[in-house]
Design a protein around this motif. Structure first.
Motif, short mmCIF file in Angstrom:
data_model
loop_
_atom_site.label_atom_id
_atom_site.label_comp_id
_atom_site.label_asym_id
_atom_site.label_seq_id
_atom_site.Cartn_x
_atom_site.Cartn_y
_atom_site.Cartn_z
N GLN A 17 -8.63 0.43 -6.49
CA GLN A 17 -7.20 0.17 -6.57
C GLN A 17 -6.92 -0.61 -7.83
O GLN A 17 -7.83 -1.11 -8.49
CB GLN A 17 -6.70 -0.59 -5.33
CG GLN A 17 -7.35 -1.93 -5.09
CD GLN A 17 -6.95 -2.52 -3.76
OE1 GLN A 17 -6.57 -1.82 -2.84
NE2 GLN A 17 -7.04 -3.83 -3.65
N SER A 52 -1.92 3.27 -2.01
CA SER A 52 -2.10 3.05 -3.45
C SER A 52 -3.57 2.97 -3.81
O SER A 52 -3.93 2.40 -4.83
CB SER A 52 -1.41 1.74 -3.85
OG SER A 52 -1.91 0.65 -3.08
N ARG A 53 -4.44 3.56 -2.97
CA ARG A 53 -5.88 3.43 -3.17
C ARG A 53 -6.56 4.79 -3.33
O ARG A 53 -6.07 5.80 -2.85
CB ARG A 53 -6.52 2.70 -1.99
CG ARG A 53 -5.92 1.34 -1.68
CD ARG A 53 -6.64 0.71 -0.50
NE ARG A 53 -6.09 -0.60 -0.18
CZ ARG A 53 -5.42 -0.88 0.93
NH1 ARG A 53 -5.23 0.07 1.83
NH2 ARG A 53 -4.97 -2.09 1.15
N ARG A 89 -2.28 -4.75 -7.57
CA ARG A 89 -1.97 -4.58 -6.16
C ARG A 89 -2.95 -5.31 -5.24
O ARG A 89 -2.87 -5.18 -4.03
CB ARG A 89 -1.97 -3.08 -5.82
CG ARG A 89 -0.89 -2.30 -6.56
CD ARG A 89 0.48 -2.76 -6.16
NE ARG A 89 1.50 -2.20 -7.05
CZ ARG A 89 2.78 -2.48 -6.97
NH1 ARG A 89 3.21 -3.33 -6.07
NH2 ARG A 89 3.64 -1.95 -7.81
N SER A 92 0.80 -1.22 0.00
CA SER A 92 0.00 0.00 0.00
C SER A 92 0.83 1.26 0.00
O SER A 92 0.41 2.29 0.50
CB SER A 92 -0.93 0.00 1.23
OG SER A 92 -1.91 0.99 1.10
N SER A 93 2.01 1.21 -0.57
CA SER A 93 2.85 2.41 -0.65
C SER A 93 2.30 3.36 -1.70
O SER A 93 1.81 2.94 -2.75
CB SER A 93 4.29 2.03 -1.01
OG SER A 93 5.04 3.18 -1.31
N PRO A 94 2.36 4.70 -1.44
CA PRO A 94 1.92 5.66 -2.46
C PRO A 94 2.66 5.49 -3.79
O PRO A 94 2.12 5.84 -4.85
CB PRO A 94 2.24 7.01 -1.82
CG PRO A 94 2.20 6.75 -0.35
CD PRO A 94 2.75 5.36 -0.18
N SER A 95 3.87 4.94 -3.76
CA SER A 95 4.62 4.74 -5.00
C SER A 95 3.98 3.68 -5.88
O SER A 95 4.28 3.57 -7.07
CB SER A 95 6.07 4.35 -4.68
OG SER A 95 6.12 3.13 -3.97
N ASN A 96 3.08 2.87 -5.29
CA ASN A 96 2.40 1.83 -6.06
C ASN A 96 1.11 2.33 -6.71
O ASN A 96 0.42 1.56 -7.36
CB ASN A 96 2.06 0.64 -5.16
CG ASN A 96 3.31 -0.05 -4.63
OD1 ASN A 96 4.36 -0.01 -5.25
ND2 ASN A 96 3.19 -0.68 -3.47
N PHE A 97 0.78 3.59 -6.51
CA PHE A 97 -0.46 4.14 -7.04
C PHE A 97 -0.42 4.15 -8.56
O PHE A 97 0.49 4.73 -9.17
CB PHE A 97 -0.68 5.55 -6.50
CG PHE A 97 -2.00 6.16 -6.86
CD1 PHE A 97 -3.17 5.70 -6.28
CD2 PHE A 97 -2.09 7.19 -7.78
CE1 PHE A 97 -4.40 6.26 -6.59
CE2 PHE A 97 -3.30 7.76 -8.11
CZ PHE A 97 -4.47 7.29 -7.51
N GLU A 98 -1.39 3.49 -9.21
CA GLU A 98 -1.44 3.40 -10.67
C GLU A 98 -2.76 4.01 -11.15
O GLU A 98 -3.77 3.32 -11.29
CB GLU A 98 -1.34 1.94 -11.11
CG GLU A 98 -0.05 1.25 -10.66
CD GLU A 98 0.00 -0.22 -11.00
OE1 GLU A 98 -0.90 -0.67 -11.77
OE2 GLU A 98 0.89 -0.92 -10.52
#
Length: 435
Positions: free
Chosen positions: A429, A413-414, A433, A110-116
Motif C-alpha cells: 500500500q 487501496s491495497r 495511507r 481503505s477506499s478503492p479511490s485511495n489506490f495509488e
C-alpha cells in the motif's frame, strides 16, 4: 460553552443558535453543527446527540476526547486528519464502532479511490497457520482478504488486524471468490460442487451443482461475478462435458447456462472448460478463457459472451503462443495476455511488451504484470501516433525480487500477493495511507 451568539443589532444579547451542538467528551467541550452529526446516519450515536441537543446543557460522553476529535474531523471532511497516524488503528476502530461510524472509517482508510499505484510498497506480511502455501486469494472492495491454503481459508478483516481460519471439505481450494467480508464461494477441481461458505460460523451455507448429461459430479474450474450475477464454470467429473452456469447473486438460483459443451471423439476445442471468468461491466460481457496442454503443445481460447443472448460476440483461438494468463481492463478497453511459450505480454493488437512472467491483473486504469518475484506497472501513454504502454518497476529496492509470484489481487487501496513456498501474504500500500 453553550451555543449562543452575540449580535450588535440586538444590543449584544446572546441568542441561541439551534443548529450548533455542544458536546462534552471526557471533560473537553466540542462544538459542531447538527448537519455534521446527522451526516453519520440516522441510527448512529451522533444522530441521537443531534436530536437531543439543548441550549441548557452539553451532553456528556465518557470517551477519549482526542480520538473523538479525529472522528469529528472524519464527519466534517470524509477523511482523517494527518495526526491520526500517531494513534493505534485498533483504538480508532473500537471508538468508531462505539459511535456507529466504522463504515466511514473504512471508506477513509481503505477506499478503492485511495489506490495509488505509483506509490505502492510492501508494508506488511500476513502470516498463515500450517505448512500449506496459498493456492488462491480473494479480496473485497474495502481491503479485507480471504486466503486459501490447503484445506483451510484464512480471513483478514479490512484493518488486517483481525484474523480467523476455517476448515473446509476440500483437500485444496482452487477457486475462491469473496461475496462479502464474511461470505465466500469456493470450489476445487477434484471435489464436486461450488460451496457458499459462511466464514464467520465456519459452515457451508449452500452447495451449487450442475447436473450434466451423464449425471456424474461436476467440479468447479472458475468463479466470477457481476453486481447482480454469479458465474461458475463447471466440468463433469468424467471430463466429457462443461458449461458456465449463471446464478442470481442474491437468491443463488440458476438464471441461465452458456457455453455448454458435450465432448465427442477428439474434439479438443470443446473439451476445454473456462478456467478464468471476468465480468466486463462497461460492455456487459463475460470474458471466459481456458487452455489445454496436449502432445502438440498448449492451445486454448478467449471468448467474450453476451450472457443475455448466450452468444459469443468475440473469440480468439490460441494455438501458436497460448496464454498463461488473461485479464481485461474495462476502463482501457483492452484484453491483455501473457504468452505461455514466448513469455511475452500482449494487448489487443498483440503489441509486444517484452515479458517473462505468469500473472497479469488490472486495477482501474493500471495494468500489473509479474516477472519472477517482481511486479511491473504498465500505464497508458497517449501519443499523437496512437497509444503505448510504459513500464514502471514497482516498490523499493528491498521489496524487489525473491520467489516467483503465484497470486496477485487488489482490494480497497491495497495490493495483495503471494509467492511460491512462502506461508504468508504480502500487503502493498502507499505510505500516505498507512496508520
Amino acid at each position: 460553552m453553550p451555543p449562543f451568539v452575540s449580535s450588535e443589532a440586538d444590543g449584544g444579547v446572546l441568542k441561541w443558535q439551534p443548529n450548533i451542538v455542544t458536546i462534552d467528551v471526557g471533560g473537553q467541550l466540542f462544538q459542531t453543527t447538527k448537519q455534521t452529526l446527522t451526516s453519520a446516519g440516522p441510527k448512529t450515536f451522533f444522530s441521537k446527540i443531534a436530536e437531543a441537543s439543548s441550549p441548557y446543557y452539553a451532553p456528556f460522553v465518557d470517551r477519549d476526547p482526542e480520538i473523538f476529535s479525529l472522528l469529528l474531523s472524519l464527519l466534517r471532511t470524509g477523511n482523517l486528519p494527518s495526526k491520526a497516524k500517531s494513534f493505534d488503528l485498533q483504538d480508532l476502530i473500537l471508538e468508531s464502532q462505539f459511535y456507529g461510524i466504522e463504515n466511514l472509517l473504512v471508506n477513509s482508510l481503505s477506499s478503492p479511490s485511495n489506490f495509488e499505484p505509483f506509490n505502492l510498497h510492501k508494508s506488511l506480511l500476513l502470516p498463515l497457520n500450517g505448512r500449506d502455501s496459498p493456492s488462491t486469494i480473494a479480496t473485497t472492495r474495502y481491503g479485507s482478504v480471504h486466503v486459501a491454503h490447503g484445506s483451510k481459508i484464512t480471513t483478514f478483516d479490512w484493518s488486517l488486524r483481525r484474523k480467523s481460519t476455517i476448515l473446509t471439505h476440500f483437500t485444496a481450494v482452487d477457486s475462491l471468490l469473496a461475496l462479502s467480508p464474511s461470505l465466500a464461494a469456493a470450489g476445487a477441481t477434484d471435489f464436486s460442487g461450488l460451496q457458499i461458505l459462511d466464514l464467520n460460523k465456519g459452515h457451508v451455507r449452500e452447495t451449487l451443482t450442475w447436473e450434466n448429461v451423464t449425471r456424474s459430479g461436476s467440479t468447479v474450474q472458475a468463479i466470477g461475478s457481476s453486481r447482480e450475477e454469479l458465474f461458475v464454470s463447471f466440468e463433469s467429473s468424467r471430463r466429457n462435458s462443461n458449461t458456465i452456469v449463471v446464478y442470481d447473486l442474491q437468491s443463488l438460483k440458476p438464471v441461465t447456462e452458456i457455453g455448454h459443451n458435450e465432448i465427442y471423439g477428439a474434439d479438443i476445442d470443446s473439451a476445454i472448460p473456462a478456467t478464468k471468468l471476468q465480468w466486463v461491466e462497461g460492455y456487459n460481457l463475460l470474458m471466459a478463457s481456458g487452455s489445454h496442454s496436449g502432445p502438440s503443445g498448449v492451445s486454448g481460447n478467449v471468448r467474450l459472451w453476451d450472457v443475455r443472448s448466450g452468444n459469443v460476440v468475440w473469440e480468439l483461438p490460441e494455438k501458436v503462443d497460448c496464454f498463461a494468463d488473461v485479464a481485461v481492463s474495462d476502463p482501457l478497453s483492452v484484453i491483455f495476455k501473457v504468452g505461455v511459450n514466448s513469455g511475452e505480454a500482449f494487448y489487443i493488437d498483440l503489441r509486444n511488451l517484452s515479458r517473462i512472467g505468469c500473472k497479469v491483473e488490472t486495477q482501474g486504469n493500471q495494468v500489473f504484470c509479474t516477472k519472477g518475484g517482481d511486479v511491473e506497472l504498465w500505464s497508458e501513454v497517449v501519443m499523437e501516433g496512437g497509444r503505448i504502454f510504459k513500464k514502471n518497476l514497482m516498490g523499493r529496492v528491498q521489496d524487489m525480487g525473491g520467489a516467483k509470484i503465484t497470486n496477485l489481487a487488489f482490494g480497497g487501496s491495497r495490493m495483495f500477493l503471494t509467492k511460491r513456498d512462502q506461508h504468508f501474504v504480502e500487503v502493498w500500500q502507499s505510505s500516505s495511507r498507512e496508520l
